[in-house]
Design a protein around this motif. Structure first.
Motif, PDB file in Angstrom:
ATOM      1  N   LEU A  69     -26.427 -86.321  44.096  1.00  0.00           N
ATOM      2  CA  LEU A  69     -27.993 -86.698  44.580  1.00  0.00           C
ATOM      3  C   LEU A  69     -28.191 -87.237  46.344  1.00  0.00           C
ATOM      4  CD1 LEU A  69     -29.947 -89.198  42.204  1.00  0.00           C
ATOM      5  CD2 LEU A  69     -30.590 -86.710  42.192  1.00  0.00           C
ATOM      6  N   ASP A  70     -26.692 -87.612  46.180  1.00  0.00           N
ATOM      7  CA  ASP A  70     -26.369 -87.506  47.906  1.00  0.00           C
ATOM      8  C   ASP A  70     -26.252 -86.090  48.109  1.00  0.00           C
ATOM      9  OD1 ASP A  70     -26.913 -90.613  47.774  1.00  0.00           O
ATOM     10  OD2 ASP A  70     -24.487 -91.090  47.111  1.00  0.00           O
ATOM     11  N   GLN A  71     -25.549 -85.020  47.985  1.00  0.00           N
ATOM     12  CA  GLN A  71     -25.240 -84.392  48.046  1.00  0.00           C
ATOM     13  C   GLN A  71     -26.485 -83.647  48.923  1.00  0.00           C
ATOM     14  OE1 GLN A  71     -21.561 -82.461  48.826  1.00  0.00           O
ATOM     15  NE2 GLN A  71     -21.413 -84.737  48.864  1.00  0.00           N
ATOM     16  N   ALA A  72     -27.264 -83.692  47.700  1.00  0.00           N
ATOM     17  CA  ALA A  72     -28.539 -82.471  48.413  1.00  0.00           C
ATOM     18  C   ALA A  72     -29.266 -83.549  49.398  1.00  0.00           C
ATOM     19  CB  ALA A  72     -29.945 -83.373  46.442  1.00  0.00           C
ATOM     20  N   SER A  73     -28.926 -84.691  49.820  1.00  0.00           N
ATOM     21  CA  SER A  73     -29.668 -85.230  50.832  1.00  0.00           C
ATOM     22  C   SER A  73     -28.988 -84.574  51.276  1.00  0.00           C
ATOM     23  CB  SER A  73     -29.444 -86.727  51.001  1.00  0.00           C
ATOM     24  OG  SER A  73     -30.547 -87.890  52.195  1.00  0.00           O
ATOM     25  N   GLN A  74     -27.732 -84.832  52.202  1.00  0.00           N
ATOM     26  CA  GLN A  74     -26.812 -84.314  52.697  1.00  0.00           C
ATOM     27  C   GLN A  74     -27.054 -82.517  53.301  1.00  0.00           C
ATOM     28  OE1 GLN A  74     -22.630 -85.176  52.745  1.00  0.00           O
ATOM     29  NE2 GLN A  74     -23.015 -86.772  51.557  1.00  0.00           N
ATOM     30  N   LEU A  75     -27.357 -81.933  52.237  1.00  0.00           N
ATOM     31  CA  LEU A  75     -27.547 -81.108  52.673  1.00  0.00           C
ATOM     32  C   LEU A  75     -29.246 -80.392  52.656  1.00  0.00           C
ATOM     33  CD1 LEU A  75     -25.865 -79.491  49.751  1.00  0.00           C
ATOM     34  CD2 LEU A  75     -24.877 -78.769  51.979  1.00  0.00           C
ATOM     35  N   ALA A  76     -29.883 -81.451  52.942  1.00  0.00           N
ATOM     36  CA  ALA A  76     -31.313 -81.328  53.378  1.00  0.00           C
ATOM     37  C   ALA A  76     -32.081 -80.196  52.475  1.00  0.00           C
ATOM     38  CB  ALA A  76     -31.696 -80.989  54.684  1.00  0.00           C
ATOM     39  N   LEU A  77     -32.130 -80.162  51.218  1.00  0.00           N
ATOM     40  CA  LEU A  77     -32.070 -79.440  49.792  1.00  0.00           C
ATOM     41  C   LEU A  77     -33.749 -79.851  49.765  1.00  0.00           C
ATOM     42  CD1 LEU A  77     -29.966 -79.042  47.437  1.00  0.00           C
ATOM     43  CD2 LEU A  77     -30.370 -77.743  48.906  1.00  0.00           C
ATOM     44  N   PRO A  78     -34.934 -78.684  49.447  1.00  0.00           N
ATOM     45  CA  PRO A  78     -35.974 -79.010  49.594  1.00  0.00           C
ATOM     46  C   PRO A  78     -36.230 -79.994  48.555  1.00  0.00           C
ATOM     47  CG  PRO A  78     -35.111 -76.834  49.083  1.00  0.00           C
ATOM     48  CD  PRO A  78     -34.096 -76.872  49.482  1.00  0.00           C
ATOM     49  N   GLN A  79     -37.344 -80.328  48.711  1.00  0.00           N
ATOM     50  CA  GLN A  79     -38.425 -81.052  48.130  1.00  0.00           C
ATOM     51  C   GLN A  79     -39.519 -80.734  46.691  1.00  0.00           C
ATOM     52  OE1 GLN A  79     -38.714 -85.499  49.429  1.00  0.00           O
ATOM     53  NE2 GLN A  79     -36.658 -84.808  50.918  1.00  0.00           N
ATOM     54  N   PRO A  80     -40.174 -81.373  45.540  1.00  0.00           N
ATOM     55  CA  PRO A  80     -38.841 -81.847  44.911  1.00  0.00           C
ATOM     56  C   PRO A  80     -37.498 -81.437  44.694  1.00  0.00           C
ATOM     57  CG  PRO A  80     -41.209 -80.479  43.972  1.00  0.00           C
ATOM     58  CD  PRO A  80     -41.051 -80.423  45.668  1.00  0.00           C
ATOM     59  N   TRP A  81     -37.096 -82.836  44.542  1.00  0.00           N
ATOM     60  CA  TRP A  81     -36.220 -81.969  43.172  1.00  0.00           C
ATOM     61  C   TRP A  81     -36.331 -82.465  41.868  1.00  0.00           C
ATOM     62  CZ3 TRP A  81     -32.419 -86.208  46.961  1.00  0.00           C
ATOM     63  CH2 TRP A  81     -32.189 -85.651  47.760  1.00  0.00           C
ATOM     64  N   HIS A  82     -36.219 -80.919  41.320  1.00  0.00           N
ATOM     65  CA  HIS A  82     -36.756 -81.356  39.828  1.00  0.00           C
ATOM     66  C   HIS A  82     -34.642 -81.283  38.957  1.00  0.00           C
ATOM     67  CE1 HIS A  82     -41.068 -79.979  40.746  1.00  0.00           C
ATOM     68  NE2 HIS A  82     -39.800 -79.139  40.997  1.00  0.00           N
ATOM     69  N   LEU A  83     -35.332 -82.613  38.136  1.00  0.00           N
ATOM     70  CA  LEU A  83     -33.775 -82.524  37.119  1.00  0.00           C
ATOM     71  C   LEU A  83     -33.638 -81.889  35.783  1.00  0.00           C
ATOM     72  CD1 LEU A  83     -33.404 -86.800  37.513  1.00  0.00           C
ATOM     73  CD2 LEU A  83     -32.213 -84.601  38.923  1.00  0.00           C
ATOM     74  N   CYS A  84     -32.378 -81.052  35.487  1.00  0.00           N
ATOM     75  CA  CYS A  84     -33.168 -80.329  34.202  1.00  0.00           C
ATOM     76  C   CYS A  84     -31.089 -80.555  33.543  1.00  0.00           C
ATOM     77  CB  CYS A  84     -32.498 -79.361  34.322  1.00  0.00           C
ATOM     78  SG  CYS A  84     -32.220 -78.116  32.570  1.00  0.00           S
ATOM     79  N   GLY A  85     -30.868 -81.798  32.331  1.00  0.00           N
ATOM     80  CA  GLY A  85     -29.563 -81.238  31.630  1.00  0.00           C
ATOM     81  C   GLY A  85     -29.207 -80.758  30.197  1.00  0.00           C
ATOM     82  N   GLN A  86     -28.608 -80.589  29.523  1.00  0.00           N
ATOM     83  CA  GLN A  86     -28.806 -79.651  28.636  1.00  0.00           C
ATOM     84  C   GLN A  86     -27.984 -80.692  27.573  1.00  0.00           C
ATOM     85  OE1 GLN A  86     -28.996 -76.967  26.149  1.00  0.00           O
ATOM     86  NE2 GLN A  86     -27.495 -78.067  25.297  1.00  0.00           N
ATOM     87  N   SER A  87     -28.245 -81.261  26.491  1.00  0.00           N
ATOM     88  CA  SER A  87     -26.939 -82.363  25.678  1.00  0.00           C
ATOM     89  C   SER A  87     -26.411 -83.639  26.671  1.00  0.00           C
ATOM     90  CB  SER A  87     -26.470 -81.484  25.143  1.00  0.00           C
ATOM     91  OG  SER A  87     -25.699 -81.879  24.053  1.00  0.00           O
ATOM     92  N   THR A  88     -25.202 -83.128  26.651  1.00  0.00           N
ATOM     93  CA  THR A  88     -25.031 -84.985  27.526  1.00  0.00           C
ATOM     94  C   THR A  88     -25.150 -84.582  28.835  1.00  0.00           C
ATOM     95  OG1 THR A  88     -23.043 -84.738  26.439  1.00  0.00           O
ATOM     96  CG2 THR A  88     -22.316 -85.931  27.806  1.00  0.00           C
TER      97      THR A  88
END
Length: 318
Positions: A137-156
């Motif tokens: 998430l800090d990387q997303a902030s440093q790179l100024a990635l466009p919001q919203p930041w959606h999350l997706c996770g498989q299994s673990t």
């Protein structure tokens, strides 16, 4: 999965030459291109104006390898976490769907997985996974990635997101969370615990048993025979960390959040009926898609199953 005629890349050489992701805005090196071609991750080549970056960030004494795919004018970001034994290279279907949604995609290999540092497929405590997510998430902030930041996770990866949503402090930039066959308890957990306590004094790891966790035969053959980043053992330390983590999640306070959950009913890896009950209790009316014939590795299920849950995700991410 890649063609059998493709030459494998050299993982150790690739790891040694990676730079911080924020400093990696440059053409991919020959080794980085070979890695992306091998796993079919060279998706930016197929989309005009898009580009990809491969780099890393430091988490304590661990180097976490990170990857970004960015369309020309992304309207949001998907932050992706893979499952146990997995790595970013196995997630091209999900990445391609997200790019088709005009999302930037940010992902990493978890500690001990793929190209990231750490004992293979092992961890001392699941809190390390939370530190990895916070670092991403800090990387997303440093790179100024466009919001919203959606999350997706498989299994673990889904279990890590569940932990974050229930016990962490979710960031205000976050949008929708999608959980694909999320881990709470594995199947036959009582027997697994007994085996762990019996084996722990004598073994640090046992040989991995490859399961038929997808109906895509090519995928199953690839991970067993042609993927140089696949771990070959199950460390008992990881099972012990899981045993301490499960009660933490099952005792966590309720949340008002409403994640999306996709679950296969032919899943023989996790105790999905128990897990859905827990997640329905912990979250406020999560939206659930149940797929009768889908097995555990949803990201690499057959095309018909993928199309069904991608349509579901598209509807809810619009």
């Amino acid at each position: 999965m890649p063609s059998p005629t493709l030459e494998p890349f050299q993982p150790e050489h690739l790891r040694a030459n990676l730079r911080p992701l924020a400093a990696a805005v440059r053409p991919l090196s020959t080794e980085e291109q070979a890695y992306q071609r091998y796993y079919g991750l060279d998706l930016s080549v197929q989309r005009a104006g898009s580009h990809s970056q491969l780099g890393c960030f430091e988490q304590g004494d661990l180097r976490i390898v990170t990857q970004l795919w960015r369309p020309a004018q992304p309207r949001a970001t998907l932050i992706m976490l893979h499952g146990y034994y997995d790595h970013m290279g196995l997630y091209r279907h999900l990445i391609d769907w997200a790019l088709g949604m005009n999302f930037a995609v940010l992902a990493c290999d978890l500690p001990g997985h793929g190209l990231s540092a750490g004992p293979r497929a092992s961890i001392d405590d699941f809190s390390t996974y939370q530190q990895t997510l916070l670092g991403l998430l800090d990387q997303a902030s440093q790179l100024a990635l466009p919001q919203p930041w959606h999350l997706c996770g498989q299994s673990t990866g889904g279990g890590i997101l569940v932990d974050y949503l229930l016990t962490g402090t979710p960031r205000p930039e976050l949008g929708t969370t999608a959980l694909l066959a999320p881990l709470v308890r594995p199947r036959a957990w009582g027997l697994s615990q007994l085996s762990y306590y019996l084996l722990r004094p004598f073994k640090s790891a046992i040989p991995r048993r490859f399961s038929e966790n997808s109906s895509d035969r090519e995928f199953l053959d690839f991970i067993q025979h042609r993927d140089p980043l696949q771990p070959r053992t199950l460390p008992t330390a990881w099972v012990g960390a899981l045993a301490r983590w499960i009660p933490r999640i099952e005792r966590a306070p309720r949340s008002k959040l409403r994640p999306l959950i996709v679950q296969g009913e032919a899943d023989m890896t996790i105790d999905w009926q128990h897990n859905l009950r827990v997640l329905q209790d912990k979250f406020d009316q999560p939206t659930i898609l149940r797929l009768p014939t889908a097995r555990h590795h949803l990201v690499n299920e057959n095309e018909e199953i993928r199309n069904r849950y991608f349509a579901f995700l598209t509807e809810h991410f619009q």
